[in-house]
Design an enzyme around this catalytic site. Structure first.
Site, PDB file in Angstrom:
ATOM      1  N   GLU A 167       0.822  -1.205   0.000  1.00  0.00           N
ATOM      2  CA  GLU A 167       0.000   0.000   0.000  1.00  0.00           C
ATOM      3  C   GLU A 167       0.858   1.257   0.000  1.00  0.00           C
ATOM      4  OE1 GLU A 167      -3.044   0.062  -0.563  1.00  0.00           O
ATOM      5  OE2 GLU A 167      -3.858  -1.898   0.008  1.00  0.00           O
TER       6      GLU A 167
ATOM      7  N   ARG B  59       0.673   3.775  -3.309  1.00  0.00           N
ATOM      8  CA  ARG B  59       0.008   5.045  -3.042  1.00  0.00           C
ATOM      9  C   ARG B  59       1.006   6.191  -2.834  1.00  0.00           C
ATOM     10  NH1 ARG B  59      -5.601   3.891   0.258  1.00  0.00           N
ATOM     11  NH2 ARG B  59      -5.722   1.645  -0.083  1.00  0.00           N
TER      12      ARG B  59
ATOM     13  N   ASP C  30      -5.200 -10.132  -7.857  1.00  0.00           N
ATOM     14  CA  ASP C  30      -5.627  -9.369  -9.029  1.00  0.00           C
ATOM     15  C   ASP C  30      -4.495  -8.650  -9.750  1.00  0.00           C
ATOM     16  OD1 ASP C  30      -5.325  -7.816  -6.758  1.00  0.00           O
ATOM     17  OD2 ASP C  30      -7.075  -6.571  -7.109  1.00  0.00           O
TER      18      ASP C  30
ATOM     19  N   GLU D   6     -12.252   0.540 -10.094  1.00  0.00           N
ATOM     20  CA  GLU D   6     -11.907  -0.412 -11.149  1.00  0.00           C
ATOM     21  C   GLU D   6     -12.813  -0.317 -12.377  1.00  0.00           C
ATOM     22  OE1 GLU D   6      -9.912  -1.477  -7.573  1.00  0.00           O
ATOM     23  OE2 GLU D   6     -12.073  -1.257  -7.897  1.00  0.00           O
TER      24      GLU D   6
ATOM     25  N   THR E  87      -1.272   0.537 -10.357  1.00  0.00           N
ATOM     26  CA  THR E  87      -2.560   0.033  -9.882  1.00  0.00           C
ATOM     27  C   THR E  87      -3.272   1.027  -8.979  1.00  0.00           C
ATOM     28  OG1 THR E  87      -3.615  -1.981  -9.023  1.00  0.00           O
ATOM     29  CG2 THR E  87      -1.720  -1.119  -7.785  1.00  0.00           C
TER      30      THR E  87
END
Length: 644
Positions: free
Chosen positions: A277, A281, A410, A545, A634
């Site tokens: 994360e 980010r 994913d 998404e 992502t």
């Protein structure tokens, strides 16, 4: 047995206490109660004490839920659900010369590899002020209603707007620091902003208003309780939104946020952070805004953070630990296991590779490339599909037999393709793994629902198929379309179109028009509904998404249907998740349009991803962040495709 003549009795003697007799006073009653308590057996007293403590503990545990329910009910007078009515389908009317904006508000005090990619130039200038549009829901259109009063009315949200001057291009932010040479080809800006893009800007302004007022410098806004929550204590929302502010032309807000990064972002604090994360980010956000501005302060912070995350790779297998203490320079797995999730260890590569390119320090790219090489030759896959967990000690997959494109796996598939594109399409192992995985998806996980024959991606658990599909899987249409655009199989685009329709239906068939976190598809031809939502899966976290894939599909097909679908989603976010005092909230129940049960949390990715993708989706300038020159990580942060 007692003899009949024996009688039980209690003898009570009332003392005179200087002539005083029993008068039923409080003092006498207290003494009497205490005497009765002492007459109870030890077992009876223990049982009563236990029940009392148990009731206190239950009351404390139930208080947060009750208080949240009271807060929700207090907002049913119109403040949350429809305090700011949504723009209904239809074409909004905007004054021809300048978009509506309010008088600027005084900001509140805060609670205190080898060449640089092009700049994204400013597109907006702030010169005039007006009021925010007042949305007329009954007429199904948005009309600009000027407000001549200086004070903000209850039904008008105040935000700082900008006058659009399509023909004017302002220079990039001045940079007094040394930076890399910038190539001549810049990211071209659109000739002007359309009404839907302006609606996205207004939504961003409203979300930022709440964050700045109630959560400045903290990780996430809690818009209903008007406070904040901390995850890592690194200003997660602020850093995640930097490149969104730049792309949307919010220069005043950007400069304030940049100042906070320079003076208040402490990357040396004694705190455990999640490697994945933090990388996607914060590290991704810093690298992205450096790519767009060339401002050295962002690269310096990114380099510092990259160094502080490197202890995660100090494992026996070189598969990184999930958690790093960036202050102490130590790393460890979760307390309950020695495993890391496959998605987390294989979805940090774009960021560390880009950091190596910009800093010319090979250690970052070497560490993440080692992970991909290890995964490439690892056993335990099923037709290219990987399990969800991998052990950091042995380097082997664990919990074998479960295969999904949802949570914990994913972005592994997403980053296979994007690393191949990022590196100039030279790393054949990445491409081979991606193509094999997509064939595995088609062979094992693709099914069609009943009765409408919606194509969806399910899960496989120990050779048993489950028609469960996470909203997270809706990244796949965009990824398939991106691969087809870069020369891969044409049938990938056809599958992308089918899955895109399914992801839209996950919104359209729900009462609020917002997708739940998870759906189950019907395979029984006798049932009438394609989609079932279980009670535990009915929440919506403002995820990006679907609008991400809509952006890719529109860029590559130019079919405006995808823009219309995205417009419907934005309107429903405004209708059911917008909080009047600033910000948006995730909700607990997408099936209850009368009360979607707000969760009182605005995830950082709503600003970092969802609104950014919506803005780009509504743009008809296909050179705005050209997909021939850039890729998105992502978390929707922007990295250049390497040309050398």
């Amino acid at each position: 047995m007692y003899s009949p003549q024996r009688r039980d009795f209690i003898s009570v003697t009332l003392g005179s206490q200087a002539g005083r007799t029993y008068d039923n006073s409080k003092t006498w009653r207290r003494q009497s109660c205490w005497r009765k308590w002492k007459q109870l057996s030890r077992l009876q007293r223990s049982l009563i004490a236990f029940l009392f403590v148990f009731m206190v503990v239950c009351g404390v545990a139930a208080y947060p839920n009750l208080s949240e329910r009271w807060q929700v009910e207090s907002y049913h007078d119109g403040e949350l659900k429809q305090a700011e009515p949504a723009v209904e389908p239809g074409v909004a009317k905007v004054l021809p010369k300048a978009p509506p904006v309010t008088q600027p508000q005084k900001p509140r005090r805060s609670n205190l590899n080898k060449r640089g990619p092009p700049f994204l130039q400013k597109r907006l200038s702030k010169k005039e002020n007006a009021d925010e549009p007042k949305i007329n829901k009954e007429e199904n259109e948005a009309e600009v209603i000027p407000n001549e009063k200086e004070e903000e009315k209850d039904n008008v949200i105040s935000w700082r707007g900008m006058k659009i001057e399509p023909e004017q291009v302002n220079p990039a932010l001045p940079d007094t620091r040394k930076k890399e040479p910038v190539p001549n080809e810049a990211v071209k800006e659109p000739a002007g902003l359309n009404e839907r893009q302006m609606a996205v800007i207004e939504a961003f302004q409203h979300a930022w208003k709440g964050y700045k007022q109630y959560a400045w410098g903290h990780d996430e806004l809690k818009p209903i309780s008007k406070t904040y929550s901390e995850w890592f204590g690194l200003g997660l929302t602020l850093v995640d939104a930097l490149d969104t502010m730049w792309i949307l032309g919010q220069q005043e807000e950007f400069e304030e946020a940049k100042k906070w990064v320079l003076t208040d972002l402490n990357l040396g604090k004694n705190v455990d952070v999640n490697l994945f994360e933090t990388t996607i980010r914060i590290l991704g956000g810093l690298l992205s805004i450096y790519n767009l501005t060339g401002d050295q302060v962002f690269l310096d912070k990114a380099s510092e953070l990259g160094n502080r995350l490197m202890p995660a790779f100090d494992t026996p297998s070189k598969i990184p630990y999930s958690d790093v203490n960036i202050g102490r320079g130590t790393a460890h797995p979760p307390r309950w296991t020695s495993d890391s999730t496959v998605a987390e260890v294989t979805s940090i590569q774009l960021e560390f590779r880009e950091l190596s390119r910009l800093t010319k320090e090979e250690k970052y790219q070497a560490a993440v490339n080692e992970v991909m090489k290890h995964i490439h030759k690892l056993g335990g896959k099923m037709d290219g599909l990987v399990p969800m967990f991998i052990n950091t000690n042995s380097g082997q997959f664990s919990h074998l037999g479960v295969y999904t494109l949802g949570a914990r796996a994913d972005s592994y598939y997403e980053y296979l393709l994007k690393q191949w594109i990022q590196g100039g399409k030279k790393e054949s192992d990445l491409l081979d793994d991606y193509l094999q995985a997509i064939e595995g998806v088609k062979k094992n996980l693709i099914r069609k629902s009943e009765p409408k024959k919606l194509t969806f991606v399910g899960e496989m658990s120990h050779n048993q198929f489950s028609p469960k599909m996470d909203h997270l899987v809706c990244f796949l249409p965009g990824t398939l379309a991106l691969g087809a655009h870069h020369g891969l199989n044409a049938d990938h685009m056809e599958l992308a179109k089918e899955l895109m329709e399914t992801c839209y239906q996950m919104y359209a068939q729900i009462e609020t028009g917002l997708s739940p976190e998870i759906v189950h598809f019907n395979l029984n031809p006798h049932n009438t509904k394609d989609i079932e939502v279980k009670p535990a899966d009915r929440h919506n976290l403002l995820r990006p998404e679907t609008v991400e894939s809509l952006f890719y599909m529109y860029r590559f097909t130019r079919d405006k249907t995808y823009q219309d679908w995205g417009w419907q989603i934005l309107q429903n976010f405004n209708k059911y998740t917008r909080v009047k005092t600033g910000g948006y909230t995730s909700i607990n129940n997408v099936r209850k349009s009368e009360n979607p049960e707000p969760r009182d949390k605005m995830e950082s990715f709503f600003l970092g991803e969802t609104l950014k993708y919506l803005f780009l989706l509504f743009s008809d300038d296909f050179n705005l962040i050209s997909l021939d020159k850039y890729i998105f990580n992502t978390e929707a942060h922007i990295f250049p495709i390497w040309t050398t």
